[in-house]
Design a protein around this motif. Sequence first.
Motif, PDB file in Angstrom:
ATOM      1  N   ASN A   1       3.420   6.702   2.303  1.00  0.00           N
ATOM      2  CA  ASN A   1       2.088   6.761   1.546  1.00  0.00           C
ATOM      3  C   ASN A   1       0.825   6.402   2.334  1.00  0.00           C
ATOM      4  O   ASN A   1       1.045   5.162   2.787  1.00  0.00           O
ATOM      5  CB  ASN A   1       2.048   5.807   0.182  1.00  0.00           C
TER       6      ASN A   1
ATOM      7  N   SER B   1       7.290  -6.099  -9.773  1.00  0.00           N
ATOM      8  CA  SER B   1       6.369  -5.034  -8.929  1.00  0.00           C
ATOM      9  C   SER B   1       7.078  -5.141  -7.558  1.00  0.00           C
ATOM     10  O   SER B   1       7.110  -6.242  -6.894  1.00  0.00           O
ATOM     11  CB  SER B   1       5.139  -5.740  -9.008  1.00  0.00           C
ATOM     12  N   VAL B   2       6.709  -3.828  -6.870  1.00  0.00           N
ATOM     13  CA  VAL B   2       7.183  -3.530  -5.430  1.00  0.00           C
ATOM     14  C   VAL B   2       6.348  -4.418  -4.779  1.00  0.00           C
ATOM     15  O   VAL B   2       6.701  -5.252  -3.775  1.00  0.00           O
ATOM     16  CB  VAL B   2       7.217  -2.120  -5.064  1.00  0.00           C
ATOM     17  N   VAL B   3       5.003  -4.538  -4.961  1.00  0.00           N
ATOM     18  CA  VAL B   3       4.232  -5.271  -3.939  1.00  0.00           C
ATOM     19  C   VAL B   3       4.481  -6.988  -4.057  1.00  0.00           C
ATOM     20  O   VAL B   3       4.471  -7.591  -3.125  1.00  0.00           O
ATOM     21  CB  VAL B   3       2.657  -5.028  -4.640  1.00  0.00           C
TER      22      VAL B   3
ATOM     23  N   CYS C   1       7.016   1.934   5.057  1.00  0.00           N
ATOM     24  CA  CYS C   1       6.950   3.068   3.962  1.00  0.00           C
ATOM     25  C   CYS C   1       7.474   4.201   3.973  1.00  0.00           C
ATOM     26  O   CYS C   1       7.280   4.981   5.014  1.00  0.00           O
ATOM     27  CB  CYS C   1       5.328   2.894   3.833  1.00  0.00           C
TER      28      CYS C   1
ATOM     29  N   PHE D   1       0.051  -3.431   1.774  1.00  0.00           N
ATOM     30  CA  PHE D   1       0.810  -3.651   3.072  1.00  0.00           C
ATOM     31  C   PHE D   1      -0.134  -4.782   3.928  1.00  0.00           C
ATOM     32  O   PHE D   1       0.456  -5.765   4.474  1.00  0.00           O
ATOM     33  CB  PHE D   1       1.126  -2.537   3.871  1.00  0.00           C
TER      34      PHE D   1
ATOM     35  N   ASP E   1      10.013  -0.167   1.745  1.00  0.00           N
ATOM     36  CA  ASP E   1       9.516   0.237   0.427  1.00  0.00           C
ATOM     37  C   ASP E   1       9.793   1.554   0.222  1.00  0.00           C
ATOM     38  O   ASP E   1       9.083   2.472   0.942  1.00  0.00           O
ATOM     39  CB  ASP E   1       7.861  -0.140   0.204  1.00  0.00           C
TER      40      ASP E   1
ATOM     41  N   ALA F   1      -1.951   6.078  -7.427  1.00  0.00           N
ATOM     42  CA  ALA F   1      -0.732   6.865  -7.725  1.00  0.00           C
ATOM     43  C   ALA F   1       0.047   6.717  -8.946  1.00  0.00           C
ATOM     44  O   ALA F   1       1.073   5.997  -8.958  1.00  0.00           O
ATOM     45  CB  ALA F   1      -0.072   6.244  -6.431  1.00  0.00           C
TER      46      ALA F   1
ATOM     47  N   LYS G   1       7.152   5.349  -9.642  1.00  0.00           N
ATOM     48  CA  LYS G   1       6.812   6.677  -9.322  1.00  0.00           C
ATOM     49  C   LYS G   1       7.520   7.722  -9.892  1.00  0.00           C
ATOM     50  O   LYS G   1       6.960   8.801 -10.552  1.00  0.00           O
ATOM     51  CB  LYS G   1       6.773   6.598  -7.981  1.00  0.00           C
TER      52      LYS G   1
ATOM     53  N   TYR H   1      -0.441   2.347   2.531  1.00  0.00           N
ATOM     54  CA  TYR H   1      -0.851   1.805   1.272  1.00  0.00           C
ATOM     55  C   TYR H   1      -1.449   0.177   1.421  1.00  0.00           C
ATOM     56  O   TYR H   1      -0.740  -0.519   1.937  1.00  0.00           O
ATOM     57  CB  TYR H   1       0.527   1.701   0.420  1.00  0.00           C
TER      58      TYR H   1
ATOM     59  N   ILE I   1       9.731   3.146  -2.583  1.00  0.00           N
ATOM     60  CA  ILE I   1       9.200   3.466  -4.183  1.00  0.00           C
ATOM     61  C   ILE I   1       9.092   4.950  -4.454  1.00  0.00           C
ATOM     62  O   ILE I   1       9.291   5.565  -5.373  1.00  0.00           O
ATOM     63  CB  ILE I   1       8.030   2.738  -4.575  1.00  0.00           C
ATOM     64  N   HIS I   2       8.652   5.904  -3.350  1.00  0.00           N
ATOM     65  CA  HIS I   2       8.445   7.036  -3.565  1.00  0.00           C
ATOM     66  C   HIS I   2       9.619   8.004  -3.036  1.00  0.00           C
ATOM     67  O   HIS I   2       9.584   9.178  -3.054  1.00  0.00           O
ATOM     68  CB  HIS I   2       7.228   7.638  -2.145  1.00  0.00           C
TER      69      HIS I   2
HETATM   70  C1  LIG Z   1       4.242   2.716  -1.050  1.00  0.00           C
HETATM   71  C2  LIG Z   1       3.914   1.913  -2.489  1.00  0.00           C
HETATM   72  N1  LIG Z   1       4.601   0.657  -2.731  1.00  0.00           N
HETATM   73  C3  LIG Z   1       4.196   0.199  -4.035  1.00  0.00           C
HETATM   74  C4  LIG Z   1       3.430   0.365  -4.925  1.00  0.00           C
HETATM   75  C5  LIG Z   1       3.154  -0.070  -6.015  1.00  0.00           C
HETATM   76  O1  LIG Z   1       4.309  -0.689  -6.857  1.00  0.00           O
HETATM   77  P1  LIG Z   1       4.272  -1.593  -7.919  1.00  0.00           P
HETATM   78  O2  LIG Z   1       3.511  -1.106  -9.023  1.00  0.00           O
HETATM   79  O3  LIG Z   1       5.733  -1.945  -8.408  1.00  0.00           O
HETATM   80  O4  LIG Z   1       3.755  -3.053  -7.394  1.00  0.00           O
HETATM   81  C6  LIG Z   1       2.776   1.898  -4.595  1.00  0.00           C
HETATM   82  C7  LIG Z   1       1.885   2.343  -5.593  1.00  0.00           C
HETATM   83  O5  LIG Z   1       1.302   3.359  -5.385  1.00  0.00           O
HETATM   84  C8  LIG Z   1       3.130   2.378  -3.483  1.00  0.00           C
HETATM   85  O6  LIG Z   1       2.373   3.507  -3.006  1.00  0.00           O
END
Ligand SMILES: Cc1ncc(COP(=O)(O)O)c(C=O)c1O
Length: 387
Positions: A171, A93-95, A167, A122, A199, A35, A234, A119, A201-202
Amino acid sequence: MGEFDTIDRTSSNAEKYTLRQKLFGTEAVQPMWVADMDIATPSCVIAAVQERLNHPIIGYEIMPESAFEAQMAWVSEHHTFLIRREWLSYSPSVVASIGCAIRALSEEGDEVIVMDPVYPPFYSMVKENNRRLIIHPLRQDKEGVYRFDIEVLRTQITDKTKLLLLCSPHNPVGRVWNRDELSVLGSLCLEYGIVIISDEIHSDIVFQPHSHIPMASLSEALLNNTVTLMGPGKTFNMAGFSISTVCIPSEELRSLYNEEYHRVHWGDGAALSHVAFEAAYKNGSPWHQRLIEHLNRNAQLIEEWAAKHPSICYFRPEGTYLAWLGCRALGLGDRELRDFFVQKAGLGLSPGLSFGKEGSGFMRLNFAVPTPVLTQALEQLGQALND
Ligand SMILES: Cc1ncc(COP(=O)(O)O)c(C=O)c1O
């Protein structure tokens, strides 16, 4: 060159292209999986980074207050959510933030609710931190809209259930959860003392008439029960800058999170990323509007194509640039389905099964590409289906 025209990415270490051989066994596929967008990062971001490079030292830098303020202003304007500066911290990073929040806010052996499909990290963040997964299946209603079932979810909760990973927007199914859905889910979590890691992010890739509602903005109680993860990755196609934020209004949760954050020692992030982050949120709005129009046109193209190809089930996404293609009518196993897309259609998509059991028989197509690329991909898929 137009803003949303084709750009060659094969020479820039782009994961989407470089990993084709490894993932699909061939380079001869149009990659439409991970993505990020095959669309240029906005020029206001690139220009700000270029300007920064006029200074010859790229040392340790702190994330400037003006960068946080730019994000706060963006979120207030686009999502009517007023964030206070002290709630926010930097994350690479979100993850990684999900992992950090899981460790900070639960114990080993505790249970974490995850909706399936979702995603993939998770699942891995829960498992790799030695917590247990409670998998709640999302199901399509008669109109093809994915829903969670609050009564089923209630029966899955035990006294070990401590966290929900949400989410939002979702996603891969493309749902933008509405106010009623978020309220019901939020109330259930409050009732059982389950903290929500949301999360978002989208959140900026959402199509009219839908609008993103931050879980934390629903009520004072939810504000204090939610960890919100946001970032420009994103929205402005700048995942390569590895920068996002974590928003924790509750002092108690924030101090637990900060203890874990300091154990990991992420520091303050990278100089060029700070600049890119601020420029995007400050100056990226007109570009973002044009992006949404572009993505909306692409979503429309897929809808028109799907109407002519009834063997593929398509629910137009309310948000995200990810099309979740239902392929069960083809009667193929998941491996055969992936091979069909690679070998017969020349397309490298994400297999639905990688998002969880409920994703079996689906493929996820990333449509954040120049329109001619999408048209060509749909033509190839249509041809493969006809053959
Ligand atoms: C729902 C979701 N969270 C987190 C991420 C990735 O975030 P990051 O690159 O900041 O770890 C993505 C990437 O596709 C995503 O779809």
